[in-house]
Design a protein around this motif. Sequence first.
Motif, mmCIF file in Angstrom:
data_model
loop_
_atom_site.group_PDB
_atom_site.id
_atom_site.type_symbol
_atom_site.label_atom_id
_atom_site.label_comp_id
_atom_site.label_asym_id
_atom_site.label_seq_id
_atom_site.Cartn_x
_atom_site.Cartn_y
_atom_site.Cartn_z
ATOM 1 N N ASP A 130 6.082 3.048 3.566
ATOM 2 C CA ASP A 130 6.535 3.743 2.809
ATOM 3 C C ASP A 130 6.965 5.174 3.122
ATOM 4 O O ASP A 130 8.224 5.157 3.579
ATOM 5 C CB ASP A 130 5.704 3.457 1.869
ATOM 6 C CG ASP A 130 5.116 2.105 0.993
ATOM 7 O OD1 ASP A 130 4.413 1.590 1.197
ATOM 8 O OD2 ASP A 130 6.577 1.249 1.403
ATOM 9 N N ASP A 179 10.800 -4.052 0.159
ATOM 10 C CA ASP A 179 11.522 -5.409 -1.455
ATOM 11 C C ASP A 179 12.490 -5.145 -1.910
ATOM 12 O O ASP A 179 13.780 -6.211 -1.396
ATOM 13 C CB ASP A 179 11.502 -5.207 -2.468
ATOM 14 C CG ASP A 179 9.169 -5.985 -2.126
ATOM 15 O OD1 ASP A 179 8.940 -5.213 -3.187
ATOM 16 O OD2 ASP A 179 9.624 -6.552 -2.022
ATOM 17 N N GLN A 225 11.957 -10.940 9.383
ATOM 18 C CA GLN A 225 12.440 -13.042 9.627
ATOM 19 C C GLN A 225 13.204 -13.362 8.172
ATOM 20 O O GLN A 225 14.365 -14.161 8.768
ATOM 21 C CB GLN A 225 11.243 -13.167 9.575
ATOM 22 C CG GLN A 225 10.626 -14.866 9.842
ATOM 23 C CD GLN A 225 9.335 -15.278 9.856
ATOM 24 O OE1 GLN A 225 8.978 -14.488 10.831
ATOM 25 N NE2 GLN A 225 9.847 -16.877 9.107
HETATM 26 N N1 NAX Z 1 0.218 1.633 -2.034
HETATM 27 C C1 NAX Z 1 1.466 0.439 -2.447
HETATM 28 O O1 NAX Z 1 1.815 0.692 -4.060
HETATM 29 C C2 NAX Z 1 1.866 -0.418 -1.459
HETATM 30 C C3 NAX Z 1 3.259 -0.965 -1.302
HETATM 31 N N2 NAX Z 1 3.516 -2.287 -0.915
HETATM 32 C C4 NAX Z 1 4.454 -2.366 -0.818
HETATM 33 O O2 NAX Z 1 4.012 -3.752 -1.023
HETATM 34 C C5 NAX Z 1 5.171 -4.787 -1.123
HETATM 35 C C6 NAX Z 1 5.232 -6.087 0.215
HETATM 36 O O3 NAX Z 1 5.208 -5.650 1.284
HETATM 37 P P1 NAX Z 1 4.207 -6.366 2.155
HETATM 38 O O4 NAX Z 1 4.926 -5.640 3.412
HETATM 39 O O5 NAX Z 1 2.656 -5.050 1.829
HETATM 40 O O6 NAX Z 1 4.117 -7.273 2.322
HETATM 41 P P2 NAX Z 1 4.720 -8.481 3.296
HETATM 42 O O7 NAX Z 1 4.644 -9.501 2.627
HETATM 43 O O8 NAX Z 1 6.217 -8.713 3.386
HETATM 44 O O9 NAX Z 1 4.072 -7.942 4.273
HETATM 45 C C7 NAX Z 1 2.299 -8.270 4.808
HETATM 46 C C8 NAX Z 1 2.258 -8.024 5.921
HETATM 47 O O10 NAX Z 1 2.699 -9.362 6.350
HETATM 48 C C9 NAX Z 1 3.098 -8.944 7.327
HETATM 49 N N3 NAX Z 1 3.929 -10.385 7.095
HETATM 50 C C10 NAX Z 1 4.601 -10.840 6.698
HETATM 51 N N4 NAX Z 1 5.389 -11.859 6.928
HETATM 52 C C11 NAX Z 1 4.968 -11.915 8.726
HETATM 53 C C12 NAX Z 1 5.465 -12.524 9.660
HETATM 54 N N5 NAX Z 1 7.131 -13.719 9.130
HETATM 55 N N6 NAX Z 1 4.844 -12.401 10.731
HETATM 56 C C13 NAX Z 1 4.155 -11.510 11.150
HETATM 57 N N7 NAX Z 1 3.909 -11.188 10.102
HETATM 58 C C14 NAX Z 1 4.504 -10.788 9.283
HETATM 59 C C15 NAX Z 1 3.752 -7.711 7.822
HETATM 60 O O11 NAX Z 1 4.351 -6.913 8.897
HETATM 61 C C16 NAX Z 1 2.853 -7.072 6.427
HETATM 62 O O12 NAX Z 1 2.128 -6.298 7.721
HETATM 63 C C17 NAX Z 1 6.521 -3.967 -0.798
HETATM 64 O O13 NAX Z 1 7.653 -3.185 -1.713
HETATM 65 C C18 NAX Z 1 5.536 -3.117 -0.127
HETATM 66 O O14 NAX Z 1 6.424 -1.344 -0.075
HETATM 67 C C19 NAX Z 1 2.917 -1.903 0.322
HETATM 68 O O15 NAX Z 1 3.674 -0.956 1.655
HETATM 69 C C20 NAX Z 1 1.853 -1.156 0.486
HETATM 70 C C21 NAX Z 1 1.215 -0.669 0.085
#
Ligand code: NAX
Length: 287
Positions: free
Chosen positions: A223, A132, A163
């Motif tokens: 993370d 984030d 992106q």
């Molecule tokens: N246990 C926890 O508290 C967790 C918290 N999380 C947090 O959740 C928040 C959101 O992160 P996320 O990575 O889950 O969410 P995102 O919405 O950024 O991405 C979700 C998934 O979709 C994929 N993605 C997103 N946009 C894409 C695109 N345009 N083309 C291809 N793939 C795409 C990403 O590679 C990712 O795997 C972050 O702050 C993160 O640190 C995550 O790390 C999961 C675990």
Amino acid sequence: MTPPLPFPPRDSGAHKGDFGRVLLIGGSRGMAGSISLSAIAALHSGSGLVSVAVPDRCLETVASFHPCLMTIPLKDDARGQFCSAAICELTERIGPFDAIGCGPGMTVCEGAMEIVKLLLRQRNCKRVLDADAINCLAKMQWATAPASDAGPLVLTPHGGELQRLTGVNAKDREAQVDAAQSLAAHHGVTIVVKGGPTVVVDGDRRWTNDTGNPGMATGGTGDVLTGTITSLLGQGMTPWDAARLGVWLHGAAGDAAAKRQGQTGMTALDLLQSLAPLTAVFENRAI
Ligand SMILES: NC(=O)C1=CN([C@@H]2O[C@H](COP(=O)(O)OP(=O)(O)OC[C@H]3O[C@@H](n4cnc5c(N)ncnc54)[C@H](O)[C@@H]3O)[C@@H](O)[C@H]2O)[C@@H](O)CC1
Ligand SMILES: Nc1ncnc2c1ncn2[C@@H]1O[C@H](COP(=O)(O)OP(=O)(O)O)[C@@H](O)[C@H]1O
Ligand SMILES: [Mg+2]
């Protein structure tokens, strides 16, 4: 299986301060695990002292994950996310840290935006911006801001975050790496373009990792990487070295976890728990 560079040496007379005092900033109500994974990864990657700054109501949850973590409560809003007043306390506290990692689980709330702006001003401190915090950079259109000397800063975006930051579609991997390379040169930073395989860019340099597997495509593994790179920066490595060794170690831990649990069954926690025994490889001890 050879790391791109050696681990920082451990002198027999060393003390905690010799291995860095690092701070991880992030988390929110519902995502306390993310920043905890980062902080515990920093411990397992060799940091001397690890602190975590989280929204006040997440503090006990985060503290309960590991007794070696020190915690700093920052002001939060009704949703359990940082409010803008969070930077008053943070400004007081960030002085003594050798490296700061920020972003996991933080959301892009008002307080998060203020924290990222504060960190961008800390040019002498080594920093990692992930998740984030990168989404906050996208929101403030940092990629198109005038070229600056951002200081020792590592960004660790996945395809989606890159992106948002650059507008280049995550499906076009090559174009994303090229965009990251020019962004890294523009602001004088190191960018870890995560994926299979991960590519690290810095100025005109480009390095492709040879460890890791698709079992790592599970929530929380990024993370963990944030904490590992923050830890290596705190141990005195340059952003280019810390990013490459951190990515390599993280992928090798992913391979060890996959060997033990299977790619389908492994979690970020399995990867996290594979970090420490892997460092034995660097101490030339059989594992
Ligand atoms: N246990 C926890 O508290 C967790 C918290 N999380 C947090 O959740 C928040 C959101 O992160 P996320 O990575 O889950 O969410 P995102 O919405 O950024 O991405 C979700 C998934 O979709 C994929 N993605 C997103 N946009 C894409 C695109 N345009 N083309 C291809 N793939 C795409 C990403 O590679 C990712 O795997 C972050 O702050 C993160 O640190 C995550 O790390 C999961 C675990
Ligand atoms: N197919 C794959 N091969 C190798 N590594 C992968 C693969 N898929 C994901 N990874 C790694 O897993 C991590 C995922 O990061 P991220 O999406 O930020 O996870 P999270 O935000 O849930 O912690 C990155 O280090 C990425 O390089
Ligand atoms: Mg992530």
